[in-house]
Design an enzyme around this catalytic site. Structure first.
Site, PDB file in Angstrom:
ATOM      1  N   ARG A  18       0.366   3.501  -1.790  1.00  0.00           N
ATOM      2  CA  ARG A  18       1.318   4.665  -1.127  1.00  0.00           C
ATOM      3  C   ARG A  18       0.151   5.665  -0.530  1.00  0.00           C
ATOM      4  O   ARG A  18       0.543   6.394   0.475  1.00  0.00           O
ATOM      5  CB  ARG A  18       2.222   5.453  -2.058  1.00  0.00           C
ATOM      6  CG  ARG A  18       3.424   4.732  -2.335  1.00  0.00           C
ATOM      7  CD  ARG A  18       4.030   5.458  -3.306  1.00  0.00           C
ATOM      8  NE  ARG A  18       3.596   5.101  -4.963  1.00  0.00           N
ATOM      9  CZ  ARG A  18       4.247   5.924  -5.438  1.00  0.00           C
ATOM     10  NH1 ARG A  18       5.261   6.854  -5.704  1.00  0.00           N
ATOM     11  NH2 ARG A  18       3.537   5.587  -6.906  1.00  0.00           N
ATOM     12  N   ASN A 230       0.132  10.488  -5.342  1.00  0.00           N
ATOM     13  CA  ASN A 230       0.623   9.163  -4.960  1.00  0.00           C
ATOM     14  C   ASN A 230       0.433   8.983  -3.315  1.00  0.00           C
ATOM     15  O   ASN A 230       0.768   7.982  -3.144  1.00  0.00           O
ATOM     16  CB  ASN A 230       2.048   8.867  -5.262  1.00  0.00           C
ATOM     17  CG  ASN A 230       2.228   8.850  -6.920  1.00  0.00           C
ATOM     18  OD1 ASN A 230       1.505   8.303  -7.548  1.00  0.00           O
ATOM     19  ND2 ASN A 230       3.013   9.932  -7.356  1.00  0.00           N
TER      20      ASN A 230
END
Ligand code: UD1
Ligand code: CA
Length: 453
Positions: A18, A230
């Site tokens: 991500r 993330n």
């Protein structure tokens, strides 16, 4: 802290897709340090008996960072990565058999030593098989939720399996978990493969422990400490939080920072109370600034040491290995690298000082350049105490300018200059009276339209 032996496992085998830039997630910088370095530093501050980092195959660059920052750490390879439970199992052989095992994530860099010590103490005191660090983030999406029965933690439910009620009200799993080292292997051996994600969840250890009649606990921590990275957006948010926290500490300690929000502070910057940092300053990693030094606006420092009474900038760039001694002055558009600037010396404008030493009280004129690189190797320039380097001089290294020596402006110095000598290394000026006027006439004539000629 408790005396029980401590093993720490740092999980870093996740791909971090991500982040969307192909770089291993845990090498992204926070306050100038790769994420994993923050976690290693915090882990080491607990003085564990064993430190294990779990990596996936091919994470060579991460392994290099680990070896550089924690040479005592062992690296376990999880091949292929099949979840957080599987990752801890990959480290099992490296862990001590007794005491506590603390699991940290390499992408959760804001954890403090104090919080971890509190978690370990709570686990030991309750003789819990599992103790989980809990947080209440303002946005809980993506986190597992903790389910309790009285004080006892009974289950961690991943968000997508959580009831709406638990999802809305539950405390969140930060991911940091402490285990009783003796009981951990039994729990890992029982972890089910979760078919929906084809993963072994470390979080399933809680329900397994409870089924065996073992106690589990949760300890709540300030939510920012449990924040993980993330995405680039989350990384930027953590940077903001990290900077806010650090600047507050510095202000509290007595550092003078009139516009703290505009100052960037590197992870291991050491700034003494009484130092003055003006607006819009970037202090990269490894900067040390002593009391009574001032860094003026728009300066960029990395790996530089500034003594009291020294003044830097505005618009100065100090690169690693720069040492500025007491009362020295580095002015605007001056770049330094691996350079020692002696007490009271001055380089006030537009200069490059690389691989150099400048003696006490020397004056480096505007436009002075140390020519330290020949395309293959770097060479040193030494400027003696009290020397005067005239403006726009090129000092071709290796070269030494003696104490009290004087280099005339515009010189290209290729040979050493003895103490107290005067060096002039430029072509002599020729002045031709009246020739400017003549030249002008000739040029005007040439520029005039054809018909006039
Ligand atoms: C995990 C927890 C969740 C918790 C959250 C906190 C599980 C099943 N879920 O979810 O309850 O709220 O963290 O951030 O544990 N890793 C490996 N090997 C693997 C998979 C992951 O080393 O096979 C590492 C990753 O590099 C990362 C950490 O483990 O450092 C967490 O992995 P991640 O996939 O981000 O877990 P979450 O889904 O966020
Ligand atoms: Ca995560």
């Amino acid at each position: 802290m408790s005396q029980e032996p401590l093993s720490i496992v740092v999980l870093a085998a996740g791909k971090g897709t991500r982040m969307r830039n192909g770089r291993p997630k845990v090498l992204h910088p926070l306050a100038g340090w790769p994420l994993v370095r923050h976690v290693l530093a915090t882990a080491r501050s607990l003085e564990p008996e064993r430190l294990v980092v779990v990596l996936a195959p091919g994470m060579e660059e991460v392994a290099r960072e680990v070896r550089a920052r924690a040479p005592e750490a062992r690296i376990a390879i999880q091949d292929p990565p099949l979840g957080t439970g599987h990752a801890v199992a990959a480290a099992r052989e490296e862990l001590a058999e007794a005491g506590a095992v603390l699991v940290l994530y390499a992408d959760t860099p804001l954890l403090s030593r104090t919080t971890l010590a509190r978690l370990l103490a709570a686990r030991a005191e309750a003789d819990a098989a599992v103790a989980v660090l809990a947080i209440r983030p303002p946005d809980p999406s993506g986190y597992g939720r903790l389910r309790f029965s009285g004080d006892d933690l009974v289950e961690i439910v991943e968000e997508r399996h959580a009831s709406p009620d638990l999802a809305a009200r539950g405390l969140c799993n930060s991911g940091v978990v402490a285990f009783d080292a003796r009981r951990l292997p039994l729990l890992l051996a029982e972890l089910p493969l979760r078919a929906d994600k084809n993963e072994y969840y470390l979080t399933d250890t809680v329900a397994l422990a409870v089924a065996r009649g073992w106690r589990c606990r949760a300890v709540e921590a300030p939510w920012i400490e449990g924040l993980g990275v993330n995405s680039q957006r989350q990384l930027a948010e953590l940077e903001r939080l990290w900077q806010e926290r650090r600047r507050a500490e510095l202000l509290e300690a007595g550092v003078v920072m009139p516009a703290p929000d505009t100052v960037f502070v590197g992870a291991d910057c050491d700034i003494e109370p009484g130092a003055i940092i003006e607006p819009y300053v970037v202090l990269g990693p490894g900067v040390r600034i002593r009391a009574g030094a001032v860094v003026h606006s728009f300066s960029h420092l990395e790996g530089a040491e500034i003594a009291g009474g020294a003044a830097i900038g505005p618009f100065a760039r100090l690169r690693p290995g720069t040492v500025v001694e007491a009362g020295a002055r580095i002015g605007n558009f001056v770049e330094t690298k691996a350079a020692r600037i002696g007490a009271g010396a001055k380089a006030n404008h537009l200069a490059y000082l690389g691989d150099a030493s400048v003696g006490a009280g020397a004056n480096v004129g505007a436009g002075t350049i140390t020519c330290n690189y020949d395309g293959f190797a770097k060479h040193r320039t030494e400027i003696g105490a009290g020397a005067f380097i005239g403006s726009n001089s090129a000092l071709v290294a290796p070269v030494r300018i003696g104490e009290g020596a004087f280099v005339a402006a515009g010189s290209t110095v290729t040979e050493d200059v003895p103490d107290d000598a005067l060096a002039i290394a430029r072509s002599r000026q020729e002045t031709r009276p009246g020739r400017a006027a003549l030249l002008r006439q000739r040029l005007q004539k040439r520029a005039r339209p054809r018909e006039a000629g």
